[in-house]
Design a protein around this motif. Structure first.
Motif: not given
Length: 399
Positions: A219-229, A237-249
């Motif tokens: 929901r905030v992919r229009d903003l400029d940011w990065r994330m570190v986990l 593995a499932e989390f990465e799939q969700l991130l790909t689906k949301e367009g932010v992987r």
């Protein structure tokens, strides 16, 4: 005065430092019993040299059921050990229903019978099956003091029948080790970016709210940011799939496992930390230690309303709270902090001040000193209860 402390978590030298502070402040003798090595939740065998000041105070002991916080016991003849050591106070840095706590408590009841106390972070009232419920009651009856980590934990202890002295004593940290200045020397693997960095430190499992987090990030992919986990877990593995689906992987860096003593530099390199934990039927977030660690390092915090998270954030005024399992609400707060550097700085300053005042090693050590002193000065407190505890433990030994 001589204090015996038993602590599986003190297999890590960082967790010994508060006891070194107690010894330095008082001149008391500290004996610290720790597992010879401890298997943590990531499968690592922890065995470190004692921290400065406790080089001659640490006794390493093999344990059965290594890695199980509740089921492990020390391979020690405790009655003989206590009779020879002759401490004035015994403190178990273990839950009251843990087998190790019952093991040492039973030995104390049958030998020297000095003031005894325990730690707890259980913020949900749970009823355990026998023999754990029996052992827990024995510990309650035998104990002069308890050090719950929050007010809610203290309330649970009282509701479960503990009637001794309680001193709320947070999990301590060293504000010099966790410090904003570390931002100047980020870890080599930390992504180089000028964008605001969202951070997450913890296990990658679904109850930590990662499904909600993925939806919020989308929901905030229009903003400029990065994330570190930082962390590993079965849900990655499932989390990465969700991130790909949301367009932010492609904005997410998975750092994997990072040793505890290296996390301060990672936290200091983050602009904000998120902790979207979600309460389960038999679990909710306890102290959320990463919250004060992040605040000490100069990061603002976004946390869900699970367990202790909202209480810590309100006490510190170092972050923002959203309703768990609500990605829209989480996204609103992310948008505020990503777009609001001034707000991030103010929250970070508030959090850092709270850490120094309330949960730094000096602050927590002082609470421990006061508690141990009171216990030693009032050895007859609860004498009738202790006599009953002795009878109960004796009966248990004969059964």
């Amino acid at each position: 005065m001589h204090i015996l402390i038993v602590s599986h978590s003190s297999a890590t030298a960082l967790n010994q430092e508060v006891y070194a502070r107690v010894q330095r402040e008082t001149g008391w003798k500290i004996t610290l019993v720790v597992p010879d090595q401890w298997h943590d939740e990531f499968g690592n065998a922890l065995r470190q040299e004692p921290c400065k000041g406790l080089e001659d105070s640490v006794i390493r002991c093999a344990v059965w059921k290594n890695g199980s916080i509740i089921l492990h016991v020390y391979r020690m003849r405790w009655q003989r050990f206590l009779s020879e050591l002759k401490p004035d106070v015994i403190y178990m840095n273990h839950e009251p229903y843990a087998l190790a706590t019952a093991q040492v408590c039973h030995a104390n009841n049958r030998s020297i019978r000095v003031p005894f106390g325990f730690y707890s972070c259980q913020n949900i009232k749970k009823k355990y099956p026998a023999p754990f419920s029996w052992l827990e009651k024995m510990v309650y009856r035998s104990s002069s003091f308890a050090l719950p980590i929050t007010d809610r934990v203290a309330e649970v202890l009282q509701a479960k029948g503990y009637r001794g002295r309680q001193t709320v004593c947070a999990l301590p940290l060293d504000p010099e080790r966790y410090h904003p200045r570390l931002k100047a020397t980020p870890p080599e693997r930390f992504p180089q970016t000028k964008s605001p960095v969202i951070g997450y430190v913890g296990r990658l499992i679904e109850p930590k709210g990662l499904r909600t987090m993925a939806a919020a990030l989308g929901r905030v992919r229009d903003l400029d940011w990065r994330m570190v986990l930082v962390g590993t877990g079965e849900f990655q593995a499932e989390f990465e799939q969700l991130l790909t689906k949301e367009g932010v992987r492609d904005r997410i860096f998975f750092a994997g496992y990072v040793p505890h003593d290296e996390t301060p530099r990672w936290l200091a390199s983050m602009d904000m930390l998120v902790l979207p934990s979600e309460t389960q039927a038999n679990w909710e977030e306890q102290f959320g230690r990463v919250i004060p660690e992040a605040m000490a390092c100069g990061a603002a915090v976004i946390g869900s309303d699970s367990g202790e998270i909202p209480y810590l954030i309100r006490q510190s005024e170092g972050g923002l709270i959203f309703t768990q399992r609500d990605p829209a609400a989480m996204a609103v707060l992310l948008r505020q902090l990503i777009s609001g550097p001034k707000l991030r700085r103010q929250l970070a300053e508030n959090g850092r001040h709270w850490v120094e005042r309330d949960i730094s090693i000096p602050a927590v050590a002082q609470k421990m000193i006061e508690t141990f002193t009171a216990a030693a000065k009032n050895p007859q407190t609860g004498r009738a209860e202790k006599q009953q505890a002795f009878k109960s433990s004796h009966a248990l030994a004969q059964s």
